[in-house]
Write an enzyme that holds these catalytic residues in place. Structure first.
Site, PDB file in Angstrom:
ATOM      1  N   LYS A   1       0.840  -1.214   0.000  1.00 60.59           N
ATOM      2  CA  LYS A   1       0.000   0.000   0.000  1.00 60.59           C
ATOM      3  C   LYS A   1       0.869   1.257   0.000  1.00 60.59           C
ATOM      4  O   LYS A   1       0.670   2.157  -0.811  1.00 60.59           O
ATOM      5  CB  LYS A   1      -0.930   0.031   1.239  1.00 60.59           C
TER       6      LYS A   1
ATOM      7  N   ARG B   1      -9.706   1.226   9.504  1.00 56.35           N
ATOM      8  CA  ARG B   1      -9.185  -0.130   9.636  1.00 56.35           C
ATOM      9  C   ARG B   1     -10.151  -1.047  10.363  1.00 56.35           C
ATOM     10  O   ARG B   1      -9.819  -2.186  10.663  1.00 56.35           O
ATOM     11  CB  ARG B   1      -7.896  -0.054  10.442  1.00 56.35           C
TER      12      ARG B   1
ATOM     13  N   ARG C   1      11.746  -5.427   4.815  1.00 56.61           N
ATOM     14  CA  ARG C   1      11.515  -3.988   4.588  1.00 56.61           C
ATOM     15  C   ARG C   1      12.498  -3.123   5.387  1.00 56.61           C
ATOM     16  O   ARG C   1      12.832  -3.415   6.529  1.00 56.61           O
ATOM     17  CB  ARG C   1      10.091  -3.619   5.013  1.00 56.61           C
TER      18      ARG C   1
ATOM     19  N   ARG D   1      11.541  -1.402  10.977  1.00 57.15           N
ATOM     20  CA  ARG D   1      10.439  -1.055  11.886  1.00 57.15           C
ATOM     21  C   ARG D   1      10.333  -2.038  13.046  1.00 57.15           C
ATOM     22  O   ARG D   1      10.452  -3.248  12.851  1.00 57.15           O
ATOM     23  CB  ARG D   1       9.120  -1.035  11.100  1.00 57.15           C
TER      24      ARG D   1
ATOM     25  N   ARG E   1      -0.223  -8.856  13.408  1.00 62.38           N
ATOM     26  CA  ARG E   1      -0.766  -7.832  12.494  1.00 62.38           C
ATOM     27  C   ARG E   1      -1.613  -8.472  11.403  1.00 62.38           C
ATOM     28  O   ARG E   1      -2.646  -7.935  11.016  1.00 62.38           O
ATOM     29  CB  ARG E   1       0.383  -7.012  11.882  1.00 62.38           C
TER      30      ARG E   1
END
Ligand code: AP5
Length: 218
Positions: A13, A88, A127, A162, A173
């Protein structure tokens, strides 16, 4: 255009929203980036959010709703915007609907960016992100490596991993997404505004599909 992106953690996203925002000249409002900046600044919202984010569960709705009320009410949002990560869950979606009605706006389209679960985990664990709030560029150690290891190509800031990208938090998550966010595909589907885009393949390939789906001139 008022565009909302839905998609699991790691679906791409942020990557696609940044490119689209640049192409369309629209503001990109990422709830995750806004929350991480609030945590960094130690604001009231950031202090309230940190422990939830570290566990991979949703931050209380009132924090997000207040944050997005403030941003969406700004005059620069009158030209349109791209929402990434908010709403969300159902209460947030209903609050957004009330807020947009107050502002005489509505969502033009909801993009459901779909990627298989195996790929999501691989994308998230590799990431690296730029913590500079003016940049927030996203990289991947294998798929989108920066030119210089650990350094942002755009602003030379040191990249970070992160804290919620650890395997156990990622698992939570994904569960949170399935239980609370995925039902929004049906919620907006019932309004006839959902378009699903395949999020697999090279980022450029996904972006081509996205602009075709949105019928944006190339
Ligand atoms: P948030 O920051 O929104 O995280 P997320 O939804 O889990 O999404 P991600 O940022 O993990 O993934 P993405 O889809 O943007 O993927 P990306 O483009 O980076 O939220 C974090 C936390 O904040 C939540 O857990 C929650 O606690 C809280 N929160 C946020 N919003 C909230 C709300 N509304 N209510 C309550 N709490 C809230 O890509 C991932 C990786 O893949 C990158 O490395 C990228 O380089 C790579 N990649 C992307 N596309 C491709 C491709 N096509 N091919 C190969 N690699 C690719």
């Amino acid at each position: 255009m008022q565009i909302l992106f839905l998609g699991a953690p790691g679906a791409g996203k942020g990557t696609q929203c940044k490119k689209l925002a640049e192409k369309l000249g629209l503001p990109h409002l990422s709830s995750g980036d806004l929350l991480r900046e609030a945590v960094k600044q130690g604001t009231k919202a950031g202090v309230a959010a940190k422990s939830f984010m570290d566990k991979g569960i949703l931050v209380p709705d009132d924090v997000l709703i207040a944050m997005f009320r403030e941003f969406l009410s700004k005059p620069e949002m009158d030209k349109g915007f791209i929402l990434d990560g908010f709403p969300r869950n159902l209460p947030q979606a209903e609050s957004l609907s009330t807020l947009l009605t107050e502002l005489s706006k509505s969502l033009t389209v909801v993009i459901n960016l779909h990627t298989s679960e195996d790929l999501l985990v691989e994308r998230i664990t590799g990431r690296r992100t730029c913590p500079n709030k003016e940049c927030n560029a996203v990289y991947h150690v294998k798929f989108q490596a920066p030119k210089q290891l650990g350094v942002c190509d755009k602003c030379a800031t040191e990249l970070v991993h992160r804290s919620d990208d650890k395997p156990d938090v990622v698992k939570q998550r994904l569960t949170t997404y399935a239980e609370q966010t995925e039902p929004l595909i049906t919620y907006y589907g019932n309004q006839g505004i959902v378009k699903t885009v395949d999020g697999e393949g090279e980022p450029e390939e996904v972006f081509d599909r996205l602009v075709k789906t949105l019928k944006v001139p190339v």
